[in-house]
Design a protein around this motif. Structure first.
Motif, PDB file in Angstrom:
ATOM      1  N   TYR A   1       3.498   0.581  12.035  1.00  0.00           N
ATOM      2  CA  TYR A   1       3.337   0.169  13.308  1.00  0.00           C
ATOM      3  C   TYR A   1       2.408  -0.957  13.419  1.00  0.00           C
ATOM      4  O   TYR A   1       2.824  -1.791  14.196  1.00  0.00           O
TER       5      TYR A   1
ATOM      6  N   CYS B   1       9.641   7.313  11.051  1.00  0.00           N
ATOM      7  CA  CYS B   1       8.699   7.350  10.032  1.00  0.00           C
ATOM      8  C   CYS B   1       7.353   8.304  10.281  1.00  0.00           C
ATOM      9  O   CYS B   1       7.080   8.914   9.442  1.00  0.00           O
ATOM     10  N   MET B   2       7.269   8.311  11.539  1.00  0.00           N
ATOM     11  CA  MET B   2       6.103   9.129  12.000  1.00  0.00           C
ATOM     12  C   MET B   2       6.090  10.516  11.701  1.00  0.00           C
ATOM     13  O   MET B   2       5.254  10.976  10.945  1.00  0.00           O
TER      14      MET B   2
ATOM     15  N   PHE C   1       3.980   1.488  -0.895  1.00  0.00           N
ATOM     16  CA  PHE C   1       4.848   1.445  -2.154  1.00  0.00           C
ATOM     17  C   PHE C   1       3.962   1.959  -3.258  1.00  0.00           C
ATOM     18  O   PHE C   1       4.327   2.685  -4.106  1.00  0.00           O
TER      19      PHE C   1
ATOM     20  N   PRO D   1       2.047  13.601  10.395  1.00  0.00           N
ATOM     21  CA  PRO D   1       0.952  13.185   9.742  1.00  0.00           C
ATOM     22  C   PRO D   1      -0.302  14.245   9.810  1.00  0.00           C
ATOM     23  O   PRO D   1      -1.080  14.456   8.960  1.00  0.00           O
TER      24      PRO D   1
ATOM     25  N   MET E   1       1.098   3.450  -3.135  1.00  0.00           N
ATOM     26  CA  MET E   1       0.783   5.036  -3.351  1.00  0.00           C
ATOM     27  C   MET E   1       1.844   5.794  -3.670  1.00  0.00           C
ATOM     28  O   MET E   1       1.467   6.963  -4.167  1.00  0.00           O
TER      29      MET E   1
ATOM     30  N   VAL F   1       0.138   9.767   5.552  1.00  0.00           N
ATOM     31  CA  VAL F   1      -0.744   9.353   6.505  1.00  0.00           C
ATOM     32  C   VAL F   1      -0.236   7.911   6.798  1.00  0.00           C
ATOM     33  O   VAL F   1      -0.257   7.397   7.832  1.00  0.00           O
ATOM     34  N   HIS F   2      -0.606   7.203   5.609  1.00  0.00           N
ATOM     35  CA  HIS F   2      -0.330   5.739   5.674  1.00  0.00           C
ATOM     36  C   HIS F   2       1.148   5.388   6.362  1.00  0.00           C
ATOM     37  O   HIS F   2       1.193   4.446   7.251  1.00  0.00           O
TER      38      HIS F   2
ATOM     39  N   ARG G   1       1.244   5.422  10.020  1.00  0.00           N
ATOM     40  CA  ARG G   1       0.294   4.167  10.663  1.00  0.00           C
ATOM     41  C   ARG G   1       0.610   2.782  10.059  1.00  0.00           C
ATOM     42  O   ARG G   1       0.970   1.927  11.110  1.00  0.00           O
TER      43      ARG G   1
ATOM     44  N   THR H   1       0.655  -1.199  -0.226  1.00  0.00           N
ATOM     45  CA  THR H   1      -0.121   0.038  -0.118  1.00  0.00           C
ATOM     46  C   THR H   1       0.868   1.139  -0.035  1.00  0.00           C
ATOM     47  O   THR H   1       0.831   1.972  -0.573  1.00  0.00           O
TER      48      THR H   1
ATOM     49  N   VAL I   1      -1.555  11.767   1.302  1.00  0.00           N
ATOM     50  CA  VAL I   1      -2.295  10.578   1.909  1.00  0.00           C
ATOM     51  C   VAL I   1      -1.286   9.356   2.157  1.00  0.00           C
ATOM     52  O   VAL I   1      -1.422   8.893   3.361  1.00  0.00           O
TER      53      VAL I   1
END
Lengths: 485, 485, 485, 485
Positions: free
Chosen positions: D375, D441-442, D338, D448, D340, D368-369, D372, D336, D365
């Motif tokens: 994690y 990454c967050m 990758f 985000p 996106m 945001v992925h 999330r 997902t 978008v």
């Protein structure tokens, strides 16, 4: 009942048999690797004498009627289970981490209280009498008891006797008149450094051929021929350093490998030996209260993650209402594991031995939540707290205090508070989310997959199907044959 | 206590004031639009006399000590709340949908029992005496009481008196010696067709200027000047047809708009009139038990979704173990709302009036779950059941029985059971997931956003922050000034 | 290329063979059960002549170089796949639902274009020449082609020849010089009422013994011995009523059961007959573009759910920024399926026949998203829109216009707009989330479990393991023996 | 182009200005705190000369047409963006962590290439000529360039000039004929230890009064008056130890605080100085490719988590198919982000300067992925791998090799492989999920919440509303007035 000072003294008087980094720990109360967990466990004694917490931390002995530590009590009612769930939440709030040297022991006592009762009833053994005598004495001396379940197990696809190495689960190698000799290991055992004694539980999945593995007993932590090696934890070397890179002094967690090189256990401390058909029951009696009450523990973690991340928001100059949706979700996560723990505890049943056993289905549902929700809460805490806290992305205490550039670091770390305060908050979030304070909730008390298996075993699909059939008045019997693919 | 036959007879004897599709419903017990919900509510009377359910469905009156329907009782203890949660689960299991004509009424009785007690204490009114008298009589006659909260409200950004049209919330337009006259509407009210009386609750957010809107009273459903119009539901026209396209005969749900064209309410049926500062309390007293117990209702839905989808799997020739992970998740969803309902119910407090009030925080956390988890369970049910059930993708009952091609349809609908049985199961899943049986859990008892607001109001961020500060020994006071953006 | 008027005329000229509710539909363009889907499909013709959409809706024929409808084209490049994804989003935006009478046909053409090419290469058949000729003609006449995959299948644990009834999948019962005769059914077929022709795809899982089931061909919708029965949809009876309870006139969806009672298919319309080893390839060639492009379709649904729910918020007097977090999540859901469709489309490969085949892994990942995210978006739409929209909880159009109480209903339905406008918005949300406009995304184009199986088959666990082993320099070979449990 | 040996030599020749734990790092290529990240970055040079990766790692210079490192290239097409996403995935696969010393620099080059072009066009400056000259030279010397965005910022509720301390964001304190002098800091900067030069980007939110903060330039890492202090990472003290407790030698991550004590920057290295209205554009030009391509990076992490956790399953004697559902979910998560990234990259537009700019909406978008999904993937990895890996719950390398009890530990660590191999796998999972290899990454590339703000800004609610209104033919204009609460 003991004071925290007496508790520490009792640990000092024990023999040294714990190692970390190749070094024998002479005094667990002062050694950097263990002193924080002992400070955490000490707070149990302080709280027991604090009016605010006394009703939760202590109760009446069902043996003597005296006031005893709740951790040494038999859980006899829904109210006791509610207090158990609350106690775990409070202790996490007070220590910032796990006081695992007591809660597994507490569950082991209760599990074996019920199991020995059934064994004596069915097999005419005298295990229940032994545990009662031992417990009465333990309550009197107010000792700290950790609990040990996990065997190394080796190849998971094989039972203990099918392993190439017979020692991959703990087992009896000699039975004597006055006791037994055991060999093997128990691994990943919480808080033994903080304990006076260790309660050994059997594993599961044993058939008659494995009966030498069906054993339960309790030992002094410093018993002869037992070697204890502490495991590493994330960032555990910081525990050896000065300063606040480990931000919490009043709590800590340890997990250990216990190596049994032919340890002799006297008869009156043995509560199961060969009764393989009771091993599973013993473990079931353990996991029901454990998987209920852990919901309180996980809520206690979450409370701190809310506190730490909103404190960081304020430190950054941001009102927490900006993160309102996220904070609400953290609260929902916390109260869900807490509430499910309460519900599982309340909807139980009384075992003939007097132990109140929580609801199997709800306990195991909660175990699944406990393996999911805290991960979400940690993610949100890192989200709110920003990059500085996410991976602890700030220089070391030593650098912050370096004479050459430390002042510059403090200057640039400051925001809506001093740089040092902000550094401490960031370290707290790091410690709570990816540091030395993180407890192993995913697999503690068994894996979520094990819980799902229990959920399936305790749900009757046909009950659900009959509800549906009745509703639409279907009489046809619909069966699917088992077929080879 | 009444039998279901007597219950239906009591409805037959009432005057007609309910419309649907422009048509006056002469007899609610036989009309296609209402008969199913009455069959559902009838099962309450049957269950009350069934040994299996009696202990849940009935209890002792706190007024007379007589056996009464639990739906007409005062919730006086944690045990009563547990029974309440269980009752909602059972009734959903038995009817396949909502028996909303009773549970909102049940909550309204309890909410106003406590609120009138406080009003009388503080304001020296006699409302509590009135409600007591009315309730004693209602218990004696074993009547069915629905509850009504929601006003049309108009523009949500404005209070009732700020609306262009003063009638957008129900209000008093005349106070007489012997009673009051009210005008306005209550909308989306469940199960009034199945009720003998309707309990009206006030709304919230009223200041002194809005005091004419702060009213509570109870009326016979067929009171003069009250017009009731039933709302549509998904696929409700099928209720007019023959066959199993509405697959359930023994349950159904209705929601209505109540139009008050200057309705006179006698004094002894009025429980609030102008005491605007008690309106919010009344609603809070309503939502706490409601948002706790709805967890049982939602679990009852989920039980049927497990049953219906696994039955379809079997009908398709597939063992349910293929869907094991999904079924486990459905069970987790069900037991979570159920368990949280239990926990919220147990962790309450006793109101001086004798009502047991569940925990605010856990009730509202559960409301959020109730607005999320059933959607997930429905999705999984459709996933397991396959395309035929997802949107009810099969021909009508009429087509399946068409003389020209009906046999061909039956031939192609059959699998590991007859075509007709498979059609019924598919219709059941459609009905449960996107059909006439779907209750409005998202907004029933208030919206999830309202619940989140309650969660925030009932959580003290400073408590969490103090826990974090104590742990890392931060003394610095960190405050963020409120600033204009 | 046809105008929408010519398109409708072409449908009027066809013979009647479609039934619903036991009634033969004489004219699909005017009958209540089918006219809306035909209006929806008509917009394809209008959009093809609208400058705003022309580039998406039309392209050049790879056979003649002429402008043709994209739905009748061969997908030859990443750009074509991007246009395909966009086209599905636009058409959902314009019709509010599925124009399934074209997209399955479009995918079938492409799947069989590639598969027949391979068959001819390997087996020296002439299928590719047949399909080319047929397609050239179809492009010239600008016909509408729906596609049909799903067989009734019967007991899912058994292959077609193992079923008690040999007709549970469509099969050849006679081969003649000039064609074949087939018997069986195709079920849940979208939009056949709007189609001139139907493209039949084979199923999968066939071995040599099942070869009579490995068939593909194309037929006029009104071919002799074909009976079509439309399935029900939620609230489909409203399509027979006046007013806005079905709020959309310019779009609609139908799904049908096709009953083949010994239908003769002329040879030049047969594209597979017995080549069982190519059946799986054909279906794979179908699902790759289908599962990619459906991401655009689902995004188009989501666009409308954002629009409808924020419109309701405004109608209620609430600024949409109150729901900002929720709207953002809806956008994320939409753009995720859209973006994954784009990515799967772009990362494909060119088949020797000229067809561009999207990436298998990403297509199937998107299918899983498509079976999850719209459920979440629907939930949020209902959350924002409030109770009135959740289950369509408002009186019928007929009631709202009743001379006795209709004005009162309008009065109480008004808020920050007229009561009728608000009613329409509520009906739109009902229609989009649990009504007649809901497409079957969960199982359309195959189930999510099927997609997960494809994901597993297209991922090499050993590749991931080798990456991990290299990183930590593990040389030891770790193998787990397959064992019986 | 350089070899990895030449690359390391270039670092050795630089002056020392990096500190950690109060110690000056003399040689970054051999010091324990930095050598692993340099090994990781070295693999970029090796991969550039490896046929398997060459096409991804290198490209043609748009200035000279010569082969250059992709990290030093201008992204000119969708294909370049696809290669960028793939490159990040490959480099994570090869190093097990971040090669952040290059990707932020790569994005900075591209962002300022476009921004300087616009500035020159609009303001008649010569920045674009300067950057072109500098880049040509950098490509020729194949240097490694890290990028720096984040300022300390201080109180987030205040702009730079409103801070009590003017240095809380980096700013010009003196403008000279030949260059500028800057003061302040950049913090949490990845991979500077592995870089030859550092590209400084401006922040955002600047008005005219803040214009001294609107600066961009590039400096040698060892420039005079720059002091660099490395931050701590979880378990970073293990990097000082022997053995495999840090399990990866060929990759590592560093993040640093850069302290600018009046650093002089020569004119030809300055690309923005005071043009505050272009600061936001510069950052927007940075985050679009960054937030797209980070999807590849995160997929690369996930690949290793699949590999490491399934390897542990095998080590435990369990077939990975037991965890099939979980592995599928990890794959879905990876593909997902990758996918996106690919989609955002492809759906961009060409900037007049020649830079291809990805789609704003999809990039954000994906951010945001990215905040999330990893994690979730980590949680699943810990779930599969069991308690030993969850918190790295096993003794230290030193203990495992202790002469007294090391053999016992190895004995009990073994399962379906040697104890040491199992220990290494557990350490890998710890390192990947809560250890020194975890990238941030967050918040990397912005939070985000910032991405959600961008999503809102780039979505037109009225567009969605118009779609809905058209569909149900609503003409009424519905507006909500802004009101004070």
């Amino acid at each position: 009942m003991k004071t925290s000072k007496e508790y520490k003294q009792s640990l000092k008087e024990m023999k040294s048999n714990i190692y970390k980094f190749g070094e024998l720990i002479e005094d667990v109360t002062t050694h950097n690797a263990t002193k924080r967990t002992i400070e955490g466990h000490s707070q149990i004694f302080d709280a027991a004498q604090n009016d605010k917490y006394k009703d939760i931390l202590t109760t009446k002995s069902n043996i003597t009627g005296d006031d005893v530590s709740r951790y040494l009590s038999i859980i006899g009612s829904p109210e006791d289970m509610i207090a158990n769930v609350r106690m775990k939440r409070i202790m996490f709030n007070l220590t910032g981490t796990c006081t695992g040297g007591r809660c597994a022991g507490f569950n082991a006592i209760n599990a074996m209280w019920a199991t020995t009762y059934d064994m004596d009833k069915e097999l005419e053994t005298d295990y229940h009498i032994r545990i009662k005598k031992w417990l009465e004495n333990s309550q009197k001396n107010d000792i700290t008891i950790s609990g040990a379940l996990t065997d190394p197990k080796g190849d998971r696809s094989k039972s203990p006797t099918m392993q190439k190495d017979p020692d991959m689960s703990l087992h009896v190698i000699e039975k004597r008149e006055d006791g037994i000799v055991v060999r093997g290991a128990k691994i990943m055992i919480c808080g033994v450094a903080a304990a006076n004694e260790i309660f050994i539980m059997p594993g599961t999945g044993y058939k008659e051929v494995d009966k030498d593995y069906a054993i339960s007993f309790v030992i002094p932590r410093d018993i002869e021929n037992l070697t204890i090696v502490e495991t590493r934890r994330p960032s555990d070397m910081r525990e050896q350093e000065e300063g606040y890179d480990i931000p919490v002094d009043i709590g800590g967690i340890t997990q250990a490998y216990l190596l049994f090189e032919d340890v002799f256990i006297p008869k009156d401390r043995v509560f199961m030996c060969g009764e393989y058909s009771f091993a599973l029951k013993a473990v079931m009696n353990f996991i029901k209260p454990y998987r209920a009450a852990i919901g309180g523990c996980v809520a206690g973690q979450g409370d701190l993650m809310i506190g730490a991340s909103t404190l960081m928001a304020r430190a950054n100059g941001i009102l927490e209402k900006v993160f309102s949706e996220k904070i609400t979700q953290m609260i929902i996560n916390n109260e869900t594991t807490f509430g499910m723990g309460i519900a599982a505890g309340v909807l139980g049943r009384k075992h003939p031995s007097g132990v109140w056993i929580p609801d199997t289905l709800l306990s195991n549902v909660n175990k699944v939540h406990v393996a999911r929700l805290p991960y979400d809460t940690k993610r949100i805490a890192q989200d709110i707290a920003g990059g500085i806290a996410e991976t602890g992305c700030l220089p070391s205490y030593k650098d912050i205090n370096d004479p050459r550039y430390g002042d510059l670091l403090k200057k640039y770390l400051k925001a809506n508070c001093s740089g040092e305060t902000r550094a401490k908050i960031a370290r707290l979030i790091e410690w709570l989310t990816i540091g030395a304070g993180v407890p192993g909730c995913m697999h503690g008390g068994g894996s979520p997959d094990g819980a799902k298996m229990m959920i399936n075993l305790n749900s009757d699909i046909n009950h659900y199907i009959e509800l549906a059939k009745r509703l639409v008045n279907i009489k046809e019997d619909i069966k699917v044959e088992h077929r080879k693919k």
